[in-house]
Motif scaffolding. Structure first.
Motif, mmCIF file in Angstrom:
data_model
loop_
_atom_site.group_PDB
_atom_site.id
_atom_site.type_symbol
_atom_site.label_atom_id
_atom_site.label_comp_id
_atom_site.label_asym_id
_atom_site.label_seq_id
_atom_site.Cartn_x
_atom_site.Cartn_y
_atom_site.Cartn_z
ATOM 1 N N ALA A 150 -66.005 36.275 88.072
ATOM 2 C CA ALA A 150 -65.901 37.637 88.577
ATOM 3 C C ALA A 150 -66.403 38.605 87.510
ATOM 4 O O ALA A 150 -65.909 38.588 86.372
ATOM 5 N N ALA A 151 -67.366 39.433 87.871
ATOM 6 C CA ALA A 151 -67.888 40.447 86.948
ATOM 7 C C ALA A 151 -66.997 41.676 87.029
ATOM 8 O O ALA A 151 -67.361 42.727 87.562
ATOM 9 N N VAL A 152 -65.782 41.536 86.520
ATOM 10 C CA VAL A 152 -64.837 42.644 86.409
ATOM 11 C C VAL A 152 -64.460 42.764 84.940
ATOM 12 O O VAL A 152 -64.330 41.762 84.231
ATOM 13 N N ALA A 153 -64.267 43.997 84.479
ATOM 14 C CA ALA A 153 -64.090 44.206 83.047
ATOM 15 C C ALA A 153 -62.649 44.013 82.586
ATOM 16 O O ALA A 153 -62.399 43.857 81.391
ATOM 17 N N THR A 154 -61.699 44.046 83.514
ATOM 18 C CA THR A 154 -60.316 43.647 83.254
ATOM 19 C C THR A 154 -59.816 42.916 84.486
ATOM 20 O O THR A 154 -60.319 43.133 85.597
ATOM 21 N N SER A 155 -58.807 42.103 84.309
ATOM 22 C CA SER A 155 -58.230 41.389 85.443
ATOM 23 C C SER A 155 -57.407 42.343 86.299
ATOM 24 O O SER A 155 -56.551 43.065 85.782
ATOM 25 N N PRO A 156 -57.629 42.358 87.620
ATOM 26 C CA PRO A 156 -56.753 43.163 88.475
ATOM 27 C C PRO A 156 -55.307 42.671 88.465
ATOM 28 O O PRO A 156 -54.377 43.460 88.638
ATOM 29 N N LEU A 157 -55.117 41.374 88.266
ATOM 30 C CA LEU A 157 -53.789 40.767 88.311
ATOM 31 C C LEU A 157 -53.181 40.637 86.918
ATOM 32 O O LEU A 157 -53.913 40.581 85.918
ATOM 33 N N PRO A 158 -51.858 40.566 86.823
ATOM 34 C CA PRO A 158 -51.234 40.339 85.514
ATOM 35 C C PRO A 158 -51.712 39.031 84.889
ATOM 36 O O PRO A 158 -51.965 38.052 85.591
ATOM 37 N N VAL A 159 -51.825 39.016 83.566
ATOM 38 C CA VAL A 159 -52.332 37.829 82.881
ATOM 39 C C VAL A 159 -51.778 37.790 81.455
ATOM 40 O O VAL A 159 -51.574 38.835 80.827
ATOM 41 N N ARG A 160 -51.521 36.579 80.973
ATOM 42 C CA ARG A 160 -51.213 36.355 79.566
ATOM 43 C C ARG A 160 -52.356 35.528 78.995
ATOM 44 O O ARG A 160 -52.380 34.296 79.122
#
Length: 368
Positions: free
Chosen positions: A91-101
């Motif tokens: 995915a060419a997204v600059a941050t994850s839409p979902l929570p992530v560790r």
């Protein structure tokens, strides 16, 4: 004609849940296997990044924007193919839409970064787009760096593609730019005046021991340590494959315009770094959906007027490169359809979950 290359960082996510997956090692292994099975075709374009949820690639240097577009589409497609073997999509997204560790990648460099910078390194799951443009010498390159400073925030606004952070709307178009600027060497810098002064400043920063090496010089724009290029680093990775091509054309236009001004004896604008930091913040906050600071006056203006000012500033170089029509059409399309931040929010506002936003973005990433 100056050559151009683009580096993109992609997010690896689960094709159903949209959650980031720490599978870059498996994806790179798949790319290695295919390269081994196809001797004579050259090495693949992929590298690991700070986190295992990321995959980086670099295009070859080209001079024509149509060729650059084809390169980006091709390599994104290859990335998707290799990711599928690890149960992921890109995915060419600059941050994850979902929570992530996020999970730091293995190796002494990344271990050092984690120990030195703590939570800043741990949370730094951001995906950028870097544009390289060839220069004739370090002296020309630094002259360019000194003269493109006021215009870089507009590129951040154009590319803004990170509205969500840890499962919430950040209120920013490019929240990546805010997270990225936690690094102590990131952001706008002063006018250097000469290549010697640039290299002296870089060495002095490394000698403090805060930074590991020249690779940690995270200026908004810098001389590449590996290629005879100026590297502009302010952009989010872009959802639509046509947008990094627009960025590349504008950056080449900026480099050529600045080099001509230097050769003609025109001094750089003496806009203070403190004002450039405000312009950078404003661009990250607004994207294309709010006011920006005008690159010449540092006063509030509309995004449409700021982008138009950038276009007019580089128009002569765009015409000379044969890029003018492509850039005008791309800007019109961007104002009409929106950048990645607007598209992500539009999907979410229509009732899509953030998981669906992430997986839909993965589909749009590999759209020709």
């Amino acid at each position: 004609m100056r050559s151009v290359g683009v580096e993109e960082e992609l997010l690896l996510v689960d094709e159903r849940s949209g959650e980031p997956l720490a599978v870059s090692g498996a994806v790179l292994a798949a790319a290695d296997r295919l390269a081994w099975l196809r001797p004579g075709e050259g090495e693949h374009a992929f590298e690991k990044e700070l986190h295992k949820e990321q995959l980086e690639f670099a295009t070859k240097p080209v001079t024509h924007m149509g060729e650059l577009h084809d390169e980006i589409v091709r390599i994104r497609g290859e990335a998707a193919h290799h990711a599928a073997s690890a149960g992921a999509v890109v995915a060419a997204v600059a941050t994850s839409p979902l929570p992530v560790r996020p999970s730091l990648s293995a190796g002494p460099r990344y271990r050092w970064l984690g120990e030195q910078f703590g939570l800043t390194a741990q949370e730094q799951l951001t995906c950028g787009c870097h544009v390289h443009v060839s220069v004739e010498s370090d002296e020309e390159g630094v002259a360019v760096l000194d003269r493109i400073r006021p215009w870089l925030a507009v590129l951040t606004a154009i590319s803004a593609n990170s509205p969500f952070w840890q499962g919430e709307d950040s209120g920013y178009g490019s929240y990546r730019s805010r997270v990225w600027n936690r690094w102590p060497s990131a952001g706008p810098v002063d006018v250097f005046g000469s290549a010697d002064r640039y290299h002296e400043q870089v060495q002095a920063m490394i000698d403090t021991g805060v930074l590991r090496d020249v690779g940690m010089i995270y200026f908004d724009a810098r001389l590449s340590a590996n290629y005879p290029t100026v590297e502009v680093r302010v952009a989010d990775v872009c959802l639509d494959a046509s947008t990094p091509v627009l960025l590349a054309a504008l950056v080449r236009g900026l480099v050529e315009t600045a080099a001509r001004a230097w050769r003609n004896g025109e001094p750089p604008a003496r806009i203070g770094t403190s004002l450039l930091r405000l312009a950078s913040w404003r661009a990250g906050r607004s994207g294309l959906d709010g006011p920006l600071l005008h690159p010449e006056t540092m006063r509030e203006t509309s995004a449409v007027h700021a982008v138009e000012a950038l276009y007019q500033h580089v128009r002569e170089a765009l015409v000379d490169h044969g890029d003018d029509e492509r850039v005008r059409e791309a800007i019109a399309h961007l104002h009409e359809q929106g950048n990645g931040a607007r598209i992500q929010r539009r999907l979410h506002d229509s009732g899509e979950t953030l998981a669906a936003v992430a997986t839909r973005c993965a589909e749009l990433t590999i759209k020709p």
